[in-house]
Structures are given as C-alpha cells and as structure tokens.
Design an enzyme around this catalytic site. Structure first.
Site, PDB file in Angstrom:
ATOM      1  N   ALA A 148       6.990   4.176  -1.121  1.00  0.00           N
ATOM      2  CA  ALA A 148       7.708   5.489  -2.405  1.00  0.00           C
ATOM      3  C   ALA A 148       7.199   6.809  -2.076  1.00  0.00           C
ATOM      4  O   ALA A 148       6.687   7.125  -0.466  1.00  0.00           O
ATOM      5  CB  ALA A 148       5.897   5.353  -3.206  1.00  0.00           C
ATOM      6  N   ALA A 194      12.587   6.802  10.357  1.00  0.00           N
ATOM      7  CA  ALA A 194      12.971   8.095  11.177  1.00  0.00           C
ATOM      8  C   ALA A 194      13.901   8.426  11.871  1.00  0.00           C
ATOM      9  O   ALA A 194      14.576   9.272  11.259  1.00  0.00           O
ATOM     10  CB  ALA A 194      11.847   7.864  11.528  1.00  0.00           C
ATOM     11  N   LYS A 226      10.208   6.950  -9.454  1.00  0.00           N
ATOM     12  CA  LYS A 226       8.379   7.721  -9.057  1.00  0.00           C
ATOM     13  C   LYS A 226       8.225   9.390 -10.062  1.00  0.00           C
ATOM     14  O   LYS A 226       8.017   9.632  -9.667  1.00  0.00           O
ATOM     15  CB  LYS A 226       8.432   7.471  -7.864  1.00  0.00           C
ATOM     16  CG  LYS A 226       6.798   7.640  -7.677  1.00  0.00           C
ATOM     17  CD  LYS A 226       6.189   8.280  -6.454  1.00  0.00           C
ATOM     18  CE  LYS A 226       5.197   8.059  -6.306  1.00  0.00           C
ATOM     19  NZ  LYS A 226       4.179   8.337  -4.720  1.00  0.00           N
TER      20      LYS A 226
END
Length: 517
Positions: free
Chosen positions: A58, A24, A86
């Site tokens: 992910a 973050a 992914k």
C-alpha cells in the site's frame, strides 16, 4: 572543469553503484537515470537468490506525484503491478474493539482564512447541526461506498495498492531503458579506502570487483554498506514502537477489491489486508514480548479469507533509524536507513523522499555540507512520521490486553505530546510546511482515536445557526453530488487498467519488510 576536493581527495561523481534491488533499489535507479542518467554511469547489483516480498504493497499519494515527475504512464504501471486504488485506511478496533474509522487522503470541508474547517464542524456539533466529520470529505465517503474515478483538476486524492515484485520489475524495465546496467551477483565484500575511509568497491562472490564514486545502500535490514562496512549506528525506537515481528501471505481474492487498506487491531498488534486485482496481500504485525510466534501465526491464518497462494513467511525487524543515512560516500535508502512500522504506508514514501532529497543536492563532488543538509532533512521527516505512527497506538481506549495497556500508558515523544495536547485543548493542529501528514490527517486520526477538542476557534461563533447549517449542508451536498457520479471501484479498474493473470509466487523472501498499510 571539475576538480577533486583538496581536503578529501574525492573526485567528480561519475559512477553510481546501487547495492540491492527491490523497491528501494529500482526506485533509485529509475529516478537517477531519468533525471541525471546522461551524465552518470549507473549500475545496480542484485541477486536472484535474494527474494523480495511478493504481497501487495500500500502506498500514499506522494507516489502518484513521483510517477508524474518521472513520466511513468499510470495505466501501464497499474496493469503491470496488478494495481488498485487506495483512498485511505480503515482502522478497525484501534480505539475500541468494535470501533471503525477511515483515515482518508482528502481534505475535509472548507477552511476559512481565520480558522480550519474543524472549528466550524465542532461548533455545528455542539449545536446539533453537524453530521460525522467524514461526511464532509469526498475521499472518505468514496472509500466507504467503494467508488472511484479520475476527476478533473486532481479532484480526488488517491494512492495505489500494488504488487511489490511486479512494481520492481516494471521499474527495472524503465530504468534499463534509461541506461541503468543491472549486474547479477551476491556481494561478498565491501572494500573501503584505507586513507579516506570511503567505500572504494564492492566485491561479488564470483570475484569481480565494482568500483564507484557514490554508493546507494539498498540492501534492506542487513545494511551491508552503511551498517556493516561503515559501522554507522542505529537508533532503536522499540520503546515507542513495540512491534518487532510479522507474518505475510498472499490469498486468492474472494470479492471485488475495495479502495482502501484494512488495518485490523488484534490482541498484541494488528493485521493488514491489501486488495490487488487478482489476489490479496495479508499480514500480521505483532510484538514478540506480548504474544508467542505460534499464537500469532494461528491468529493470522485463522482470520484469512480465500485460499493461501503460498505458505506464510516470518519476518523480524527493529524499529528505528540509522544515525546518519548519508555517511562518507554512501547513502542508505529504504530499510537500510530506517524502518518505523508498516502502519500508514510510509516506507515507500521515505524511500522516495530520500531519492528526491538526493537529487536536489546531488553532488558534483561529495562535500560535507551536502551530507549534513541531507541528514537534517531526512531526520526531520523520519521523526515526523514516527510521531504520527506512534499516535495510533498511544491514543487507544482499549484496556483488554497487556499490549494495549502498555501502548496507552507509554511515555511518548515530547514533540507528539505537544501536538496532541494542542488539539485536545484548542482544536488547532501544529503543522510545519512540507511535512508528510497534513493537518487533516492529524485531525482524522485524533478524532478517530477519541480525542475531542475542548474548545473551538472564536471565528466559528460568528455564524448563527442558520448560516452555519447552510454552510455545512452545502459542503455535504457537494460531496454527495460528486459521489453519486462515481462508478464502482472494481468496474473502473476493469476498464482503466485490467491486469493479466498473476505469475506463480517466487521463493519466500529474506531480509525484507512486511507489506504496508
């Protein structure tokens, strides 16, 4: 010339202080410095003593867009973060114990202006002319066949698996290259202005004091600024999201990485497996009301493949959101602002959305109108994500444990119930422009979880069997043609972004979130 706000006394925003690093903090530092760095003094405070999760993370395709906006070279990032591709999530055991489906990132079929593809597929299914819904989606088929390549015109939608610690290090270098100053130290005190109530400064353990105009709280679940100092309340969503605990661990890789995340349902929660280039991120997410901690650990460790890189570490969390993510001169990002559930990889996305909304309404002088607009946008996005994640647990046919029975029988948000019933009755999907999960995501998950619409749009009835068969067959043929040209996922990574050998793991993390599926 910029002036102070006569009502609040706030002056121009020149000094931005980011409390906390990790994903973050460094995402915020990278974005603000890249876009607004020439006009701001941006500092980030973090301590090496406070670890971050070193397992694979992910993501979802919005991170690809975020990187492109910032000009981050993909190959450099993927190499640094041991990244893999992914294409979606394999849900195993969610509908029934042995059932599996993939929620992919792509579009399925071809819509008509009058109706979505699902209506033509439903009609074809009735007439025995259609294969499984996934057969008409390139991303879903590529995930199953473990293939990938970059295609022209963004012809294959994808996201990343990545090492969170490596990603934070990469973003740190990027942000420092754009002028961000990192300050080592632990925050001992958050001082507020006695008149305005705004945060005035952060005091570190060594006694140094750092003042700022705008503060970003990236301190994780502790929420040192928004929660402890400003006392902004937290809305608990555990009556919809039962999981409150997790174990995480890294293991050595025993096979080539697959281009999807595995989400494997258990007796009282689920496990994730996130393949990186040289290791695998693993975790179990569970409800402490339905399984003991020791039982969860045993279920987790007994199912692992490969050798443990470090001992599993335990995490506790509370699902929900901060009542206001922007309050006074403080914006909460990441876990300080909200945490839904690791499922569907939404935490990093919500960090990104918080940053993008902040950039769009970045204040010359902080005003309540900006704060209110920001909070409305964030609230709507978090509620949308909450509903989508809750749906996975609620739409289950499992009756083999108290946990799944409780999930199946719980009262769900009215907004979610309306979406499910609309699809069940009509095959239509309610969707607001700008929402994260598009119509095809809702369709894939609802079909995967066993919701089959009772009717389809009348436009699909206008096609005769021959025309409908040809329409569906041409779509499937195009998917298979492209699929046949794609190389294996592992081989493509080896030529595109081969990663160096991983560094030894750091200390177990504290106050951090589990890996995301």
């Amino acid at each position: 010339m910029e002036r102070s706000d006569p009502q609040t006394g706030r002056g121009p925003v020149r000094r931005v202080l980011i409390a906390g690093g990790g994903t973050a903090g460094w995402m915020a530092a990278a974005a603000l410095s890249r876009i607004l760095g020439k006009g701001l003094d941006i500092r980030l405070v973090e301590s090496e003593q406070i670890g971050t999760v070193g397992v694979g993370e992910a993501t979802i395709p919005t991170l690809v867009t975020f990187h492109r906006l910032l000009g981050i070279p993909e190959q450099e990032f993927m190499t640094a973060a041991q990244g893999t591709i992914k294409l979606g999530i394999s849900f195993e055991g969610w509908r029934q114990r042995e059932h599996r489906y993939i929620h992919s990132f792509g579009t399925t079929g071809q819509d008509h202006w009058s109706a979505g593809f699902q209506h033509f597929w439903l009609r074809g299914r009735e007439r025995g002319l259609a294969e499984g819904y996934e057969a008409y989606c390139l991303e879903s088929r590529a995930a199953e066949r473990e293939r990938f390549a970059h295609l022209p015109h963004n012809g294959l939608n994808y996201a990343y698996h990545m090492d969170a610690a490596g990603y934070a290090r990469f973003l740190r270098g990027f942000a420092e290259g754009h002028g961000v100053r990192r300050i080592e130290g632990k925050i001992a005190e958050v001082r507020t202005d006695p008149d305005s109530g705004d945060i005035a400064s952060l005091v570190l353990e060594d006694g140094s004091e750092l003042a700022g105009d705008l503060f970003l709280d990236c301190t994780g679940f502790r929420a040192l600024l928004i929660g402890q100092a400003l006392r902004v309340g937290f809305e608990d969503w555990s009556h919809w999201l039962f999981n409150d605990s997790a174990y995480a661990a890294q293991t050595t890789a025993v096979r080539d990485p697959v281009p999807y995340t595995r989400a494997i349902a258990g007796e009282a929660g689920w496990q994730w497996r996130i393949p990186l280039q040289h290791r695998v991120g693993n975790g179990i997410v569970y409800s402490s009301q339905y399984i003991e901690q020791a039982q969860a650990l045993e279920a987790f460790t007994s199912s692992l493949e490969g050798e443990l890189v470090a001992r599993p570490w335990h995490l506790r969390f509370r699902p929900g959101r901060r009542i206001r993510c922007w309050h006074r001169n403080c914006v909460a990002l990441g876990l300080a602002g909200s945490f839904i559930e690791p499922l569907e990889s939404t935490t990093i996305h919500l960090i990104q959305r918080g940053i993008m909304h902040l950039l769009r309404c970045f204040p010359a002088v902080i005003a309540q109108q900006d704060i209110d607009a920001y909070n409305r946008q964030i609230d709507a996005e978090v509620e949308h994500v909450r509903d989508f994640v809750v749906m996975h647990f609620h739409l289950t046919e499992r009756r083999d444990s108290a946990y799944w029975n409780a999930c199946r029988l719980m009262e769900i948000p009215a907004s979610l119930r309306q979406r499910i019933e609309l699809f069940r009755e009509t095959g239509k999907v309610f969707h607001v422009p700008g929402e994260l999960f598009a119509e095809n995501s809702w369709i894939q998950v609802m079909l995967g979880q066993g919701v089959m619409p009772r009717q389809h749009h009348p436009a699909a009835d206008l096609m005769g069997d021959e025309e409908l068969s040809r329409f569906l067959g041409e779509i499937r043929t195009r998917v298979e043609r492209v699929l046949g040209q794609l190389p294996g996922h592992g081989a493509y990574l080896g030529s595109y972004c081969p990663a160096p050998k991983p560094e030894p793991p750091g200390p177990p993390p504290r106050d951090t979130a589990p890996g995301r599926a």
